[in-house]
Design a protein around this motif. Structure first.
Motif, PDB file in Angstrom:
ATOM      1  N   ALA A 223       0.825  -1.209   0.000  1.00  0.00           N
ATOM      2  CA  ALA A 223       0.000   0.000   0.000  1.00  0.00           C
ATOM      3  C   ALA A 223       0.861   1.261   0.000  1.00  0.00           C
ATOM      4  O   ALA A 223       0.585   2.215  -0.756  1.00  0.00           O
ATOM      5  CB  ALA A 223      -0.931  -0.001   1.215  1.00  0.00           C
ATOM      6  N   LEU A 224       1.901   1.277   0.807  1.00  0.00           N
ATOM      7  CA  LEU A 224       2.780   2.446   0.878  1.00  0.00           C
ATOM      8  C   LEU A 224       3.488   2.678  -0.448  1.00  0.00           C
ATOM      9  O   LEU A 224       3.563   3.822  -0.939  1.00  0.00           O
ATOM     10  CB  LEU A 224       3.817   2.243   1.991  1.00  0.00           C
ATOM     11  N   GLU A 225       3.999   1.617  -1.059  1.00  0.00           N
ATOM     12  CA  GLU A 225       4.750   1.771  -2.301  1.00  0.00           C
ATOM     13  C   GLU A 225       3.826   2.125  -3.478  1.00  0.00           C
ATOM     14  O   GLU A 225       4.219   2.864  -4.380  1.00  0.00           O
ATOM     15  CB  GLU A 225       5.545   0.505  -2.604  1.00  0.00           C
ATOM     16  N   ILE A 226       2.610   1.591  -3.480  1.00  0.00           N
ATOM     17  CA  ILE A 226       1.652   1.967  -4.529  1.00  0.00           C
ATOM     18  C   ILE A 226       1.291   3.441  -4.394  1.00  0.00           C
ATOM     19  O   ILE A 226       1.139   4.154  -5.396  1.00  0.00           O
ATOM     20  CB  ILE A 226       0.396   1.071  -4.454  1.00  0.00           C
ATOM     21  N   LYS A 227       1.175   3.922  -3.180  1.00  0.00           N
ATOM     22  CA  LYS A 227       0.909   5.344  -2.950  1.00  0.00           C
ATOM     23  C   LYS A 227       2.058   6.195  -3.479  1.00  0.00           C
ATOM     24  O   LYS A 227       1.843   7.238  -4.109  1.00  0.00           O
ATOM     25  CB  LYS A 227       0.714   5.602  -1.451  1.00  0.00           C
ATOM     26  N   ARG A 228       3.289   5.744  -3.259  1.00  0.00           N
ATOM     27  CA  ARG A 228       4.459   6.457  -3.778  1.00  0.00           C
ATOM     28  C   ARG A 228       4.449   6.489  -5.308  1.00  0.00           C
ATOM     29  O   ARG A 228       4.756   7.511  -5.925  1.00  0.00           O
ATOM     30  CB  ARG A 228       5.752   5.791  -3.300  1.00  0.00           C
ATOM     31  N   MET A 229       4.100   5.356  -5.930  1.00  0.00           N
ATOM     32  CA  MET A 229       4.010   5.304  -7.393  1.00  0.00           C
ATOM     33  C   MET A 229       2.961   6.287  -7.892  1.00  0.00           C
ATOM     34  O   MET A 229       3.181   7.010  -8.874  1.00  0.00           O
ATOM     35  CB  MET A 229       3.636   3.889  -7.857  1.00  0.00           C
ATOM     36  N   PHE A 233       3.727   9.496 -10.449  1.00  0.00           N
ATOM     37  CA  PHE A 233       3.135   9.606 -11.783  1.00  0.00           C
ATOM     38  C   PHE A 233       1.915  10.541 -11.823  1.00  0.00           C
ATOM     39  O   PHE A 233       1.252  10.652 -12.852  1.00  0.00           O
ATOM     40  CB  PHE A 233       2.718   8.225 -12.297  1.00  0.00           C
ATOM     41  N   ASP A 234       1.623  11.187 -10.700  1.00  0.00           N
ATOM     42  CA  ASP A 234       0.476  12.116 -10.621  1.00  0.00           C
ATOM     43  C   ASP A 234      -0.854  11.419 -10.900  1.00  0.00           C
ATOM     44  O   ASP A 234      -1.740  11.979 -11.569  1.00  0.00           O
ATOM     45  CB  ASP A 234       0.662  13.291 -11.590  1.00  0.00           C
ATOM     46  N   PHE A 235      -1.005  10.215 -10.396  1.00  0.00           N
ATOM     47  CA  PHE A 235      -2.295   9.528 -10.444  1.00  0.00           C
ATOM     48  C   PHE A 235      -3.102   9.972  -9.235  1.00  0.00           C
ATOM     49  O   PHE A 235      -2.588   9.979  -8.114  1.00  0.00           O
ATOM     50  CB  PHE A 235      -2.119   8.003 -10.391  1.00  0.00           C
ATOM     51  N   THR A 236      -4.354  10.337  -9.451  1.00  0.00           N
ATOM     52  CA  THR A 236      -5.220  10.772  -8.359  1.00  0.00           C
ATOM     53  C   THR A 236      -6.051   9.602  -7.865  1.00  0.00           C
ATOM     54  O   THR A 236      -7.025   9.192  -8.509  1.00  0.00           O
ATOM     55  CB  THR A 236      -6.147  11.908  -8.824  1.00  0.00           C
ATOM     56  N   VAL A 237      -5.658   9.041  -6.747  1.00  0.00           N
ATOM     57  CA  VAL A 237      -6.378   7.909  -6.160  1.00  0.00           C
ATOM     58  C   VAL A 237      -6.504   8.113  -4.658  1.00  0.00           C
ATOM     59  O   VAL A 237      -5.678   8.788  -4.044  1.00  0.00           O
ATOM     60  CB  VAL A 237      -5.649   6.572  -6.440  1.00  0.00           C
ATOM     61  N   ASN A 238      -7.542   7.525  -4.084  1.00  0.00           N
ATOM     62  CA  ASN A 238      -7.726   7.629  -2.641  1.00  0.00           C
ATOM     63  C   ASN A 238      -7.277   6.344  -1.948  1.00  0.00           C
ATOM     64  O   ASN A 238      -6.905   5.370  -2.605  1.00  0.00           O
ATOM     65  CB  ASN A 238      -9.186   7.966  -2.294  1.00  0.00           C
ATOM     66  N   GLU A 239      -7.329   6.355  -0.617  1.00  0.00           N
ATOM     67  CA  GLU A 239      -6.848   5.206   0.151  1.00  0.00           C
ATOM     68  C   GLU A 239      -7.642   3.935  -0.152  1.00  0.00           C
ATOM     69  O   GLU A 239      -7.074   2.841  -0.215  1.00  0.00           O
ATOM     70  CB  GLU A 239      -6.929   5.518   1.657  1.00  0.00           C
TER      71      GLU A 239
END
Length: 315
Positions: A223-229, A233-239
Motif C-alpha cells: 500500500a505504501l509503495e503503490i501510494k508512492r508510485m 506519476f500524478d495519479f489521483t487515487v484515494n486510500e
C-alpha cells in the motif's frame, strides 16, 4: 489488461513453437543477447524511432525483477485515476486488450511495425521494458517521461530467471542451475549482466523524472509503495482505491487469474513470489561468488545500498 496481454503473447508463442527448435534461439544486437522467440533484430534496429509522449508511464526492470506484477499495478492505477464508470472501464479494457495483443507487451518485443500501431493507443500509455538506460529510445529522456525503475535482489532474480527461461524455451537448450548460474554471473543471458543494469541506472539517481523501487519494498508494504508510485506519476487515487489495487494485484490473485485464463503459462509468470528462495538453490561457492561480484561492482553505490543486499542476500 497488461497481464492478460502478456499471457496471451506467451501462450501463442509457446503454441507456435511447440514442435520447433529455432536454429538461432538467441541473437546478438549491439553486444547484448536477445531471445529470438519474442524479439527480432529489425525492431531493435529502429527502437530509436519510437515516439514517446510526455505523459507516458515507463516501467523498466531487468527480467524477473517483477515487471509483470508492477506493470499491472500501474495499469490499475491509471484506470482508478481515470475514474471511469464500470461501462466505460469495460469498453476501455476491451479496446486496450485488443490493441495490446497486437502490440506485444514490452517495448523491445515483437515486430517493427508495432511502433506505428502504438500511436493509436490512448493516453496514458503504460509501457514496459527490460532495457538498460543507454539502450532506451532517446525520446523517453527528451520528452521527460517519468520512469519507474524496478530492482530485485540478484540472487532471487537469478533463480526466477532460470525457471522462466527454461519454461519458455528462451535459451538454446534447457539449463541446469549450475549452468545457468555460470552464464548469469557472466552476463551471457538475454538482456546482459544484471549488475551492469544497476551500475548504469545509478547514474540517474538525481534525475527527478526517475523513481527507483525494489521488489522487496513492495512485498514489505504494498500500500505504501503503490501510494508512492501514484504520487510520482500524478495519479489521483484515494486510500480505498489503493487498498483495492493491493488486493487485485496480490501474488495469489494474479497467479490464480493466470492459471484460470492461461493454463500452463501462469506457472512461468508467477512461480513462488517470495523473497529468499535463493537459499534453497545456491551452493556455498555460488553464494560467495555472487557476494564477491556485488561487492566489487555495486555494493558501494547509492543504488546498491538501496537494494539492502546485506538484508536479502545473506543467510
Amino acid at each position: 489488461m497488461a497481464q492478460a496481454g502478456m499471457q496471451e503473447l506467451l501462450k501463442k508463442t509457446l503454441a507456435e513453437n511447440k514442435d520447433i527448435v529455432p536454429s538461432d534461439p538467441l541473437f546478438l544486437h549491439n553486444g547484448e543477447l536477445y531471445p529470438t522467440m519474442i524479439c527480432c533484430p529489425e525492431t531493435l534496429k529502429i527502437l530509436d524511432t519510437f515516439e514517446t509522449r510526455s505523459d507516458d508511464v515507463i516501467l523498466v526492470g531487468y527480467p524477473k525483477t517483477g515487471t509483470n506484477w508492477v506493470g499491472q499495478i500501474l495499469v490499475e492505477l491509471e484506470a482508478a485515476s481515470g475514474k471511469y464508470d464500470e461501462e466505460e472501464r469495460r469498453k476501455r479494457s476491451m479496446r486496450q486488450r485488443e490493441r495490446e495483443l497486437s502490440l506485444f507487451p514490452y517495448l523491445e518485443f515483437g515486430d517493427p511495425a508495432k511502433f506505428e500501431r502504438m500511436k493509436q493507443l490512448p493516453s496514458r500509455r503504460v509501457i514496459k521494458t527490460h532495457l538498460a538506460p543507454q539502450r532506451l529510445p532517446k525520446s523517453i529522456f527528451q520528452k521527460k517521461a517519468k520512469i519507474l525503475v524496478l530492482f530485485r535482489n540478484p540472487k532471487d532474480t537469478a533463480v526466477s530467471y532460470l525457471h522462466f527461461a527454461n519454461g519458455l524455451k528462451l535459451l538454446p537448450t534447457p539449463k541446469t542451475w549450475d549452468e545457468f548460474f555460470s552464464d548469469f554471473i557472466k552476463g551471457k543471458v538475454p538482456w546482459g549482466l544484471y549488475l551492469d543494469h544497476i551500475i548504469e541506472w545509478n547514474k540517474y539517481l538525481d534525475d527527478k523524472n526517475v523513481m527507483f523501487i525494489t521488489y522487496e519494498q513492495i512485498k514489505e508494504n504494498a500500500a505504501l509503495e503503490i501510494k508512492r508510485m501514484a504520487e510520482f506519476f500524478d495519479f489521483t487515487v484515494n486510500e480505498q482505491e489503493i487498498q483495492s489495487i493491493v488486493e487485485k494485484t496480490s501474488f495469489k490473485t494474479m497467479k490464480d487469474e493466470a492459471s484460470e485464463t492461461n493454463e500452463g503459462i501462469g506457472k512461468f509468470l508467477f512461480r513462488k513470489g517470495v523473497v529468499g528462495d535463493w537459499k534453497n538453490v545456491f551452493s556455498e561457492d555460488q553464494n560467495k561468488e555472487m557476494d564477491r561480484k556485488f561487492e566489487e561492482s555495486v555494493a558501494k553505490t547509492k543504488l546498491g545500498m538501496m537494494m539492502k543486499y546485506d538484508v536479502y542476500c545473506q543467510y
